[in-house]
Motif scaffolding. Sequence first.
Motif, PDB file in Angstrom:
ATOM      1  N   THR A  33      79.951 -65.837 -12.735  1.00  0.00           N
ATOM      2  CA  THR A  33      79.087 -64.658 -12.743  1.00  0.00           C
ATOM      3  C   THR A  33      78.653 -64.324 -11.319  1.00  0.00           C
ATOM      4  OG1 THR A  33      77.030 -65.920 -12.992  1.00  0.00           O
ATOM      5  CG2 THR A  33      78.195 -65.285 -15.017  1.00  0.00           C
ATOM      6  N   SER A  34      78.031 -63.185 -11.177  1.00  0.00           N
ATOM      7  CA  SER A  34      77.457 -62.787  -9.896  1.00  0.00           C
ATOM      8  C   SER A  34      76.170 -62.023 -10.169  1.00  0.00           C
ATOM      9  CB  SER A  34      78.447 -61.903  -9.138  1.00  0.00           C
ATOM     10  OG  SER A  34      77.933 -61.548  -7.882  1.00  0.00           O
ATOM     11  N   GLY A  35      75.110 -62.384  -9.434  1.00  0.00           N
ATOM     12  CA  GLY A  35      73.849 -61.667  -9.572  1.00  0.00           C
ATOM     13  C   GLY A  35      72.963 -62.119 -10.711  1.00  0.00           C
ATOM     14  N   LEU A  36      73.348 -63.167 -11.445  1.00  0.00           N
ATOM     15  CA  LEU A  36      72.518 -63.713 -12.525  1.00  0.00           C
ATOM     16  C   LEU A  36      72.057 -65.111 -12.136  1.00  0.00           C
ATOM     17  CD1 LEU A  36      74.539 -62.907 -15.778  1.00  0.00           C
ATOM     18  CD2 LEU A  36      72.361 -61.926 -15.105  1.00  0.00           C
ATOM     19  N   ASP A  37      70.778 -65.380 -12.222  1.00  0.00           N
ATOM     20  CA  ASP A  37      70.265 -66.720 -11.970  1.00  0.00           C
ATOM     21  C   ASP A  37      70.372 -67.503 -13.280  1.00  0.00           C
ATOM     22  OD1 ASP A  37      69.047 -68.989 -11.026  1.00  0.00           O
ATOM     23  OD2 ASP A  37      67.106 -68.045 -10.644  1.00  0.00           O
ATOM     24  N   LEU A  38      71.582 -67.930 -13.593  1.00  0.00           N
ATOM     25  CA  LEU A  38      71.886 -68.520 -14.899  1.00  0.00           C
ATOM     26  C   LEU A  38      70.966 -69.672 -15.273  1.00  0.00           C
ATOM     27  CD1 LEU A  38      75.784 -68.612 -14.768  1.00  0.00           C
ATOM     28  CD2 LEU A  38      74.363 -67.111 -16.169  1.00  0.00           C
ATOM     29  N   GLU A  39      70.742 -70.600 -14.338  1.00  0.00           N
ATOM     30  CA  GLU A  39      69.973 -71.804 -14.649  1.00  0.00           C
ATOM     31  C   GLU A  39      68.505 -71.512 -14.958  1.00  0.00           C
ATOM     32  OE1 GLU A  39      71.964 -71.786 -11.824  1.00  0.00           O
ATOM     33  OE2 GLU A  39      73.334 -73.471 -11.987  1.00  0.00           O
ATOM     34  N   SER A  40      68.027 -70.320 -14.585  1.00  0.00           N
ATOM     35  CA  SER A  40      66.634 -69.952 -14.844  1.00  0.00           C
ATOM     36  C   SER A  40      66.450 -69.180 -16.143  1.00  0.00           C
ATOM     37  CB  SER A  40      66.085 -69.112 -13.691  1.00  0.00           C
ATOM     38  OG  SER A  40      66.040 -69.880 -12.520  1.00  0.00           O
ATOM     39  N   LEU A  41      67.535 -68.752 -16.751  1.00  0.00           N
ATOM     40  CA  LEU A  41      67.418 -68.008 -18.008  1.00  0.00           C
ATOM     41  C   LEU A  41      66.966 -68.949 -19.122  1.00  0.00           C
ATOM     42  CD1 LEU A  41      70.645 -65.828 -17.792  1.00  0.00           C
ATOM     43  CD2 LEU A  41      68.277 -65.049 -17.557  1.00  0.00           C
ATOM     44  N   PRO A  42      66.189 -68.434 -20.082  1.00  0.00           N
ATOM     45  CA  PRO A  42      65.715 -69.296 -21.165  1.00  0.00           C
ATOM     46  C   PRO A  42      66.793 -69.629 -22.192  1.00  0.00           C
ATOM     47  CG  PRO A  42      64.747 -67.101 -21.366  1.00  0.00           C
ATOM     48  CD  PRO A  42      65.581 -67.105 -20.118  1.00  0.00           C
ATOM     49  N   LEU A  43      66.530 -70.698 -22.910  1.00  0.00           N
ATOM     50  CA  LEU A  43      67.364 -71.121 -24.027  1.00  0.00           C
ATOM     51  C   LEU A  43      67.556 -69.950 -24.989  1.00  0.00           C
ATOM     52  CD1 LEU A  43      68.703 -73.524 -25.560  1.00  0.00           C
ATOM     53  CD2 LEU A  43      66.472 -73.894 -26.648  1.00  0.00           C
ATOM     54  N   ASP A  44      68.739 -69.834 -25.534  1.00  0.00           N
ATOM     55  CA  ASP A  44      69.119 -68.813 -26.517  1.00  0.00           C
ATOM     56  C   ASP A  44      69.219 -67.394 -25.952  1.00  0.00           C
ATOM     57  OD1 ASP A  44      69.492 -70.609 -28.629  1.00  0.00           O
ATOM     58  OD2 ASP A  44      67.366 -70.535 -29.174  1.00  0.00           O
ATOM     59  N   THR A  45      69.197 -67.246 -24.620  1.00  0.00           N
ATOM     60  CA  THR A  45      69.475 -65.933 -24.036  1.00  0.00           C
ATOM     61  C   THR A  45      70.876 -65.512 -24.427  1.00  0.00           C
ATOM     62  OG1 THR A  45      68.007 -66.269 -22.139  1.00  0.00           O
ATOM     63  CG2 THR A  45      69.785 -64.677 -21.847  1.00  0.00           C
ATOM     64  N   GLU A  46      71.026 -64.262 -24.819  1.00  0.00           N
ATOM     65  CA  GLU A  46      72.352 -63.722 -25.110  1.00  0.00           C
ATOM     66  C   GLU A  46      72.900 -63.046 -23.865  1.00  0.00           C
ATOM     67  OE1 GLU A  46      72.281 -62.681 -29.852  1.00  0.00           O
ATOM     68  OE2 GLU A  46      72.202 -61.029 -28.430  1.00  0.00           O
ATOM     69  N   LEU A  47      74.164 -63.294 -23.589  1.00  0.00           N
ATOM     70  CA  LEU A  47      74.863 -62.578 -22.529  1.00  0.00           C
ATOM     71  C   LEU A  47      75.899 -61.695 -23.192  1.00  0.00           C
ATOM     72  CD1 LEU A  47      75.425 -65.347 -19.832  1.00  0.00           C
ATOM     73  CD2 LEU A  47      73.556 -63.686 -19.996  1.00  0.00           C
ATOM     74  N   ARG A  48      75.772 -60.397 -22.978  1.00  0.00           N
ATOM     75  CA  ARG A  48      76.728 -59.432 -23.506  1.00  0.00           C
ATOM     76  C   ARG A  48      77.715 -59.123 -22.392  1.00  0.00           C
ATOM     77  NH1 ARG A  48      73.334 -56.071 -27.891  1.00  0.00           N
ATOM     78  NH2 ARG A  48      72.202 -57.899 -28.615  1.00  0.00           N
ATOM     79  N   ILE A  49      78.963 -59.452 -22.633  1.00  0.00           N
ATOM     80  CA  ILE A  49      79.995 -59.349 -21.609  1.00  0.00           C
ATOM     81  C   ILE A  49      81.022 -58.311 -22.047  1.00  0.00           C
ATOM     82  CG2 ILE A  49      81.700 -60.598 -20.247  1.00  0.00           C
ATOM     83  CD1 ILE A  49      80.183 -63.196 -21.044  1.00  0.00           C
ATOM     84  N   GLY A  50      81.243 -57.329 -21.177  1.00  0.00           N
ATOM     85  CA  GLY A  50      82.202 -56.284 -21.514  1.00  0.00           C
ATOM     86  C   GLY A  50      81.738 -55.473 -22.705  1.00  0.00           C
ATOM     87  N   ALA A  51      82.693 -54.958 -23.461  1.00  0.00           N
ATOM     88  CA  ALA A  51      82.383 -54.043 -24.560  1.00  0.00           C
ATOM     89  C   ALA A  51      81.875 -54.736 -25.817  1.00  0.00           C
ATOM     90  CB  ALA A  51      83.620 -53.210 -24.899  1.00  0.00           C
ATOM     91  N   THR A  52      82.349 -55.975 -26.102  1.00  0.00           N
ATOM     92  CA  THR A  52      82.035 -56.553 -27.411  1.00  0.00           C
ATOM     93  C   THR A  52      81.573 -58.003 -27.395  1.00  0.00           C
ATOM     94  OG1 THR A  52      84.339 -57.226 -27.738  1.00  0.00           O
ATOM     95  CG2 THR A  52      83.718 -55.062 -28.585  1.00  0.00           C
ATOM     96  N   THR A  53      81.869 -58.763 -26.366  1.00  0.00           N
ATOM     97  CA  THR A  53      81.643 -60.204 -26.390  1.00  0.00           C
ATOM     98  C   THR A  53      80.160 -60.548 -26.205  1.00  0.00           C
ATOM     99  OG1 THR A  53      83.842 -60.549 -25.494  1.00  0.00           O
ATOM    100  CG2 THR A  53      82.299 -62.393 -25.330  1.00  0.00           C
TER     101      THR A  53
END
Length: 122
Positions: A33-53
């Motif tokens: 990824t780029s521009g996301l502080d992944l390790e700081s996001l909370p548990l169960d955060t959803e990441l919507r990637i592209g059109a459907t994922t």
Amino acid sequence: MRQVHLIPRELLDALRIGGYDVSPGDIGENITTSGLDLESLPLDTELRIGATTVIRLTGLRTPCVLIDRFQAGLKNRLLNGMPGPPFRAGVMAVVSVGGVIAPKDPIKAILSQAPHLRLPPL
């Protein structure tokens, strides 16, 4: 709990500055990824990637000995040589909605409902 491994590009950049020759995909991650502080996001955060994922964050990836097989000393660097959480090796997620993703697809983080819990080590 560990279907998808994500690493921020910024972590790879910091490792390269520290003398480690790593590129996207080198240490087992499925998505960079780029521009996301992944390790700081909370548990169960959803990441919507592209059109459907859609994937759901389940925890911090715990660095293992296999990382040192890629490059000596890398595990130690991830354990205590980086600012932030006690270790930095990206995050783990599970697939909620499958789909095709491609380089440069946008990623949108949808935070879980409060209270926000920290990502546990996995």
